[in-house]
Design a protein around this motif. Structure first.
Motif, PDB file in Angstrom:
ATOM      1  N   GLU A 159      24.740 -14.825  67.490  1.00  0.00           N
ATOM      2  CA  GLU A 159      25.937 -15.867  67.649  1.00  0.00           C
ATOM      3  C   GLU A 159      25.493 -17.002  68.553  1.00  0.00           C
ATOM      4  N   GLY A 160      25.981 -17.759  68.227  1.00  0.00           N
ATOM      5  CA  GLY A 160      25.769 -19.398  69.015  1.00  0.00           C
ATOM      6  C   GLY A 160      24.362 -19.946  68.727  1.00  0.00           C
ATOM      7  N   GLY A 161      24.353 -21.005  69.377  1.00  0.00           N
ATOM      8  CA  GLY A 161      23.149 -22.032  69.067  1.00  0.00           C
ATOM      9  C   GLY A 161      22.276 -21.837  70.180  1.00  0.00           C
ATOM     10  N   ILE A 162      21.079 -22.390  69.879  1.00  0.00           N
ATOM     11  CA  ILE A 162      20.057 -22.606  70.739  1.00  0.00           C
ATOM     12  C   ILE A 162      19.624 -23.631  70.969  1.00  0.00           C
ATOM     13  N   ASN A 163      19.127 -24.157  72.205  1.00  0.00           N
ATOM     14  CA  ASN A 163      18.476 -25.236  72.695  1.00  0.00           C
ATOM     15  C   ASN A 163      17.217 -24.966  72.280  1.00  0.00           C
ATOM     16  N   GLY A 164      16.405 -25.979  71.351  1.00  0.00           N
ATOM     17  CA  GLY A 164      15.088 -25.695  71.095  1.00  0.00           C
ATOM     18  C   GLY A 164      14.808 -26.338  69.704  1.00  0.00           C
ATOM     19  N   VAL A 165      13.931 -25.559  69.056  1.00  0.00           N
ATOM     20  CA  VAL A 165      13.222 -25.880  67.760  1.00  0.00           C
ATOM     21  C   VAL A 165      13.278 -24.648  66.621  1.00  0.00           C
ATOM     22  N   ILE A 166      13.856 -24.846  65.774  1.00  0.00           N
ATOM     23  CA  ILE A 166      13.644 -23.970  64.458  1.00  0.00           C
ATOM     24  C   ILE A 166      12.697 -24.439  63.635  1.00  0.00           C
ATOM     25  N   VAL A 167      11.686 -23.372  63.255  1.00  0.00           N
ATOM     26  CA  VAL A 167      10.488 -23.803  62.352  1.00  0.00           C
ATOM     27  C   VAL A 167      10.679 -22.842  61.117  1.00  0.00           C
ATOM     28  N   ALA A 168      10.532 -23.264  60.116  1.00  0.00           N
ATOM     29  CA  ALA A 168      10.433 -22.594  58.749  1.00  0.00           C
ATOM     30  C   ALA A 168       9.578 -23.306  57.555  1.00  0.00           C
ATOM     31  N   ASN A 169       8.408 -22.265  57.637  1.00  0.00           N
ATOM     32  CA  ASN A 169       7.333 -23.073  56.608  1.00  0.00           C
ATOM     33  C   ASN A 169       7.493 -21.951  55.629  1.00  0.00           C
ATOM     34  N   GLU A 170       7.664 -22.686  54.397  1.00  0.00           N
ATOM     35  CA  GLU A 170       7.635 -22.240  52.986  1.00  0.00           C
ATOM     36  C   GLU A 170       8.658 -20.810  53.194  1.00  0.00           C
ATOM     37  N   VAL A 171       9.832 -21.174  53.604  1.00  0.00           N
ATOM     38  CA  VAL A 171      11.085 -20.297  53.549  1.00  0.00           C
ATOM     39  C   VAL A 171      11.797 -20.644  52.501  1.00  0.00           C
ATOM     40  N   ALA A 172      12.335 -22.242  52.129  1.00  0.00           N
ATOM     41  CA  ALA A 172      13.382 -22.500  51.204  1.00  0.00           C
ATOM     42  C   ALA A 172      13.030 -21.888  49.889  1.00  0.00           C
ATOM     43  N   ASP A 173      11.621 -22.080  49.684  1.00  0.00           N
ATOM     44  CA  ASP A 173      11.147 -21.606  48.244  1.00  0.00           C
ATOM     45  C   ASP A 173      11.292 -20.140  47.924  1.00  0.00           C
ATOM     46  N   ALA A 174      11.651 -19.409  49.029  1.00  0.00           N
ATOM     47  CA  ALA A 174      11.551 -17.984  48.664  1.00  0.00           C
ATOM     48  C   ALA A 174      13.201 -17.660  48.355  1.00  0.00           C
ATOM     49  N   LEU A 175      14.141 -18.626  48.522  1.00  0.00           N
ATOM     50  CA  LEU A 175      15.466 -18.423  48.484  1.00  0.00           C
ATOM     51  C   LEU A 175      15.757 -18.031  46.787  1.00  0.00           C
ATOM     52  N   ALA A 176      16.777 -17.009  46.515  1.00  0.00           N
ATOM     53  CA  ALA A 176      16.957 -16.973  45.045  1.00  0.00           C
ATOM     54  C   ALA A 176      17.504 -17.996  44.551  1.00  0.00           C
ATOM     55  N   VAL A 177      17.241 -18.316  43.444  1.00  0.00           N
ATOM     56  CA  VAL A 177      17.764 -19.524  42.309  1.00  0.00           C
ATOM     57  C   VAL A 177      18.398 -18.688  41.068  1.00  0.00           C
ATOM     58  N   GLU A 178      19.383 -19.784  40.643  1.00  0.00           N
ATOM     59  CA  GLU A 178      20.155 -19.326  39.357  1.00  0.00           C
ATOM     60  C   GLU A 178      19.195 -20.154  38.172  1.00  0.00           C
ATOM     61  N   ARG A 179      19.009 -19.646  37.242  1.00  0.00           N
ATOM     62  CA  ARG A 179      18.342 -20.201  35.918  1.00  0.00           C
ATOM     63  C   ARG A 179      19.293 -20.690  34.840  1.00  0.00           C
TER      64      ARG A 179
END
Length: 294
Positions: A159-179
């Motif tokens: 809970e709550g945010g951070i002060n810093g950096v979020i890094v996500a390498n090739e994560v969005a392409d593993a989100l489930a999609v609708e066809r």
């Protein structure tokens, strides 16, 4: 089935059959049909059975694919340079990486930040796979033993945010999609059914949320998709990106992926979408083949 794909061994096939049996049960409970996104979730993330939840090797020569951090430390060093700029403007800044793969990028980022004199107070890894957590810990202990104590693993975003950096390498392409498929009868949504003991793709009239998303796409693009056009849409992406913003009090999110702009993604000639499966460094488009192994 492509004859170019190497055959899984007996243990791997047994594992895939167990996941397939689980998916058949879920389809039955759901009334006989699953949206493609629900199938994709199970194939990738079903506890103990899904591709990212089970113990098979995923990255590297013995796995199914390779990401940029595995090829050279230069990629991670470039990311570290961006992280250093952000951390320099914050007090007690941290890094939170989503889905850290083998742990190579985390190790190389920390090593580079140590050289730059800009280490985070903590390096937080949000990783759902117990198998990958173990591998990440081994990688960090081998590559950056003096920095290992800065790394913590999270089961869920605190809970709550951070002060810093979020890094996500090739994560969005593993989100489930609708066809979706455009037919003479109107917009159809692709799902998965159980037929004679096999998993089979099956089209049904699109649910309202899918229909609304496709209609909005067509308005934005200024064109109607032609009959026969098949593609994907990730309904979860806007909420996912918004959540990243909620996780930040101050800092930046570095999202690294590959693909097309929306206008290029939905070109008329790209009429079968971009969904791809990877098995032993070979790409194909049969998403129902060997669930849990690709």
């Amino acid at each position: 089935m492509s004859t170019e794909l190497p055959q899984p061994d007996d243990a791997a096939l047994t594992h895939s059959q167990q996941l397939a049996a689980h998916i058949h049960e879920v389809i039955l409970i759901a009334g006989g049909w699953l949206p493609f996104s629900a199938y994709m979730d199970l194939a990738l993330y079903a506890p103990g059975l899904g591709y990212y939840s089970a113990g098979a090797r995923k990255l590297g020569p013995a796995g199914d694919f390779v990401t940029a951090p595995e090829i050279s430390p230069l990629f991670s060093q470039c990311i570290a340079g961006q992280c250093a700029e952000v951390l320099a403007g914050l007090d007690d800044g941290v890094i939170r990486e989503l889905g850290a793969g083998s742990g190579v990028m985390a190790a190389d980022i920390l090593l580079e930040l140590a050289e730059l004199g800009q280490l985070p107070s903590a390096y937080l890894i949000l990783e759902p796979s117990a198998d990958l957590r173990e591998r990440q810990a081994q990688t960090l202990a081998a590559k950056a033993p003096d920095l290992r104590d800065r790394v913590q693993w999270l089961d869920a975003a605190p809970e709550g945010g951070i002060n810093g950096v979020i890094v996500a390498n090739e994560v969005a392409d593993a989100l489930a999609v609708e066809r979706f498929v455009v037919t003479a009868a109107g917009l159809q949504e692709q799902g998965v059914i159980s037929a004679d003991g096999e998993l089979v793709l099956d089209n049904r009239p699109a649910r309202p949320e899918v229909r609304n998303a496709i209609e909005a796409l067509q308005v934005e693009l200024g064109k109607q998709f032609p009959e026969g056009y098949t593609s994907e849409v990730c309904l979860r992406l806007p909420a996912w990106v918004a959540a990243l913003g909620d996780w930040l009090n101050a800092g930046a999110a570095l999202l690294i992926d590959y693909g097309f702009s929306r206008r290029e993604y939905y070109l008329p000639e790209r009429s079968s979408g971009t969904l791809r499966c990877f098995y032993r460094h070979r790409a194909h488009d049969d998403a129902l083949l060997w669930p849990g192994l690709q």
